[in-house]
Design an enzyme around this catalytic site. Structure first.
Site, mmCIF file in Angstrom:
data_model
loop_
_atom_site.group_PDB
_atom_site.id
_atom_site.type_symbol
_atom_site.label_atom_id
_atom_site.label_comp_id
_atom_site.label_asym_id
_atom_site.label_seq_id
_atom_site.Cartn_x
_atom_site.Cartn_y
_atom_site.Cartn_z
ATOM 1 N N PRO A 2 0.831 -1.205 0.000
ATOM 2 C CA PRO A 2 0.000 0.000 0.000
ATOM 3 C C PRO A 2 0.863 1.252 0.000
ATOM 4 O O PRO A 2 1.596 1.499 0.946
ATOM 5 C CB PRO A 2 -0.811 -0.117 1.300
ATOM 6 C CG PRO A 2 -0.742 -1.545 1.686
ATOM 7 C CD PRO A 2 0.593 -2.013 1.210
ATOM 8 N N GLU A 3 0.773 1.992 -1.078
ATOM 9 C CA GLU A 3 1.437 3.276 -1.185
ATOM 10 C C GLU A 3 0.339 4.333 -1.281
ATOM 11 O O GLU A 3 -0.822 4.012 -1.039
ATOM 12 C CB GLU A 3 2.356 3.290 -2.418
ATOM 13 C CG GLU A 3 3.368 2.154 -2.400
ATOM 14 C CD GLU A 3 4.287 2.147 -3.620
ATOM 15 O OE1 GLU A 3 4.510 3.213 -4.202
ATOM 16 O OE2 GLU A 3 4.769 1.058 -3.971
#
Length: 274
Positions: A2-3
């Site tokens: 998750p960015e």
DNA sequence: CGGACAACCTGGCGGC
DNA sequence: TGCCGCCAGGTTGTCC
């Protein structure tokens, strides 16, 4: 995984589901998931507070409560979803923490690798104080980016991963932004011409914006709050494409290690010199 | 300032 | 089928 685009997608999914709901209680089954305060204090303090807003800062999910901020970092494998309190989901196998909502629903945090962290704090800056600027903010312009680059000697890849330099970029979108800019990941930051620096500013924003438009990248663990996959991974130029032909020139994508991270690039489109 | 590396953890996968 | 070892990567902390 998750960015910024994945976290933003989670925030947008959660926002209509939990905003306005009051928290009745909290349960935690893996102590280290709670960063602070301790579980007893956390449960007592969060109870009775209403979720006023759901926002994002860097890769942090920030829920504004009446008197505190409830902050979640998904790290690599964290997942948030809202469900009826008696419902069972596949991801519950790795359930670490849940919040009971007064609607009878639960906000659940599932995290196979146990790296994710949940915080309750009245002072958000203790968590977000050292973060660099939001790359997609309206008031973050090319001149701001170029000023931050000035004098930095690090490899571009390492600098883009540094949350204190610019917030929210991770391994995937760093590689994608560098490819789009035609810049080798091992280029030193202070070797860029003004044109190259400005190009990189724009490709960072474009790679992140495209990631959001495709609702994030579901390489393996990431899911949207409704359990479905994002489609960003179907549009990558280089990430995860080692050995496959470059979408621009056909040259095989190479995979090396930079800053202890798998790094994907096209030697033809991203020349090492000049 | 910058780089290397371990630690935190588990599931998935390739190899045998 | 099963076991082994490696890989994935966000962040912090330590050391040089």
């Amino acid at each position: 995984m998750p960015e910024l685009p994945e976290v933003e997608t989670v925030v947008r999914g959660l926002r209509p589901l939990v905003t306005g709901q009051t928290i009745a209680g909290m349960g935690c089954t893996w102590a280290r998931t709670l960063h602070s305060p301790d579980a007893t204090t956390f449960a007592a303090r969060v109870a009775g507070q209403t979720i006023q807003a759901v926002n994002r800062r860097a890769k942090y999910i920030v829920m504004a409560l009446d008197h505190d901020f409830l902050v979640v970092h998904l790290k690599m494998t964290g997942r948030l979803y809202v469900t009826a309190a008696d419902a069972i989901h596949d991801a519950d196998r790795w359930l670490r923490l849940h919040l009971d909502l007064d609607s009878g629903q639960q906000l659940r945090f599932s995290d196979p690798r146990k790296f994710g962290r949940v915080y309750l704090t009245s002072d958000l800056t203790t968590i977000t104080g050292a973060l660099g600027p939001e790359p997609l903010a309206d008031d973050f312009g090319p001149a701001d980016f170029m000023a931050r680059l000035a004098g930095r000697k690090r490899h571009l890849k390492a600098l883009l991963l540094d949350q204190g330099f610019i917030a929210g970029v991770g391994n995937i979108y760093a590689d994608e932004a560098l490819f789009r800019a035609g810049l080798h990941p091992l280029r030193r930051a202070d070797s860029l011409t003004a044109d190259e620096a400005e190009r990189l500013y724009h490709t960072i924003r474009a790679a992140l914006a495209d990631g959001i438009a495709h609702e994030g990248a579901s390489i393996n663990w990431y899911r949207k709050p409704d359990g479905t996959r994002g489609e960003s991974q179907d549009h990558f130029f280089v990430y995860g494409r080692g050995g496959q032909p470059c979408r621009r020139c056909g040259h095989p994508i190479e995979k090396i290690r930079v800053a202890q991270r798998g790094t994907h690039f096209c030697r033809a489109c991203q020349p090492e010199h000049l």
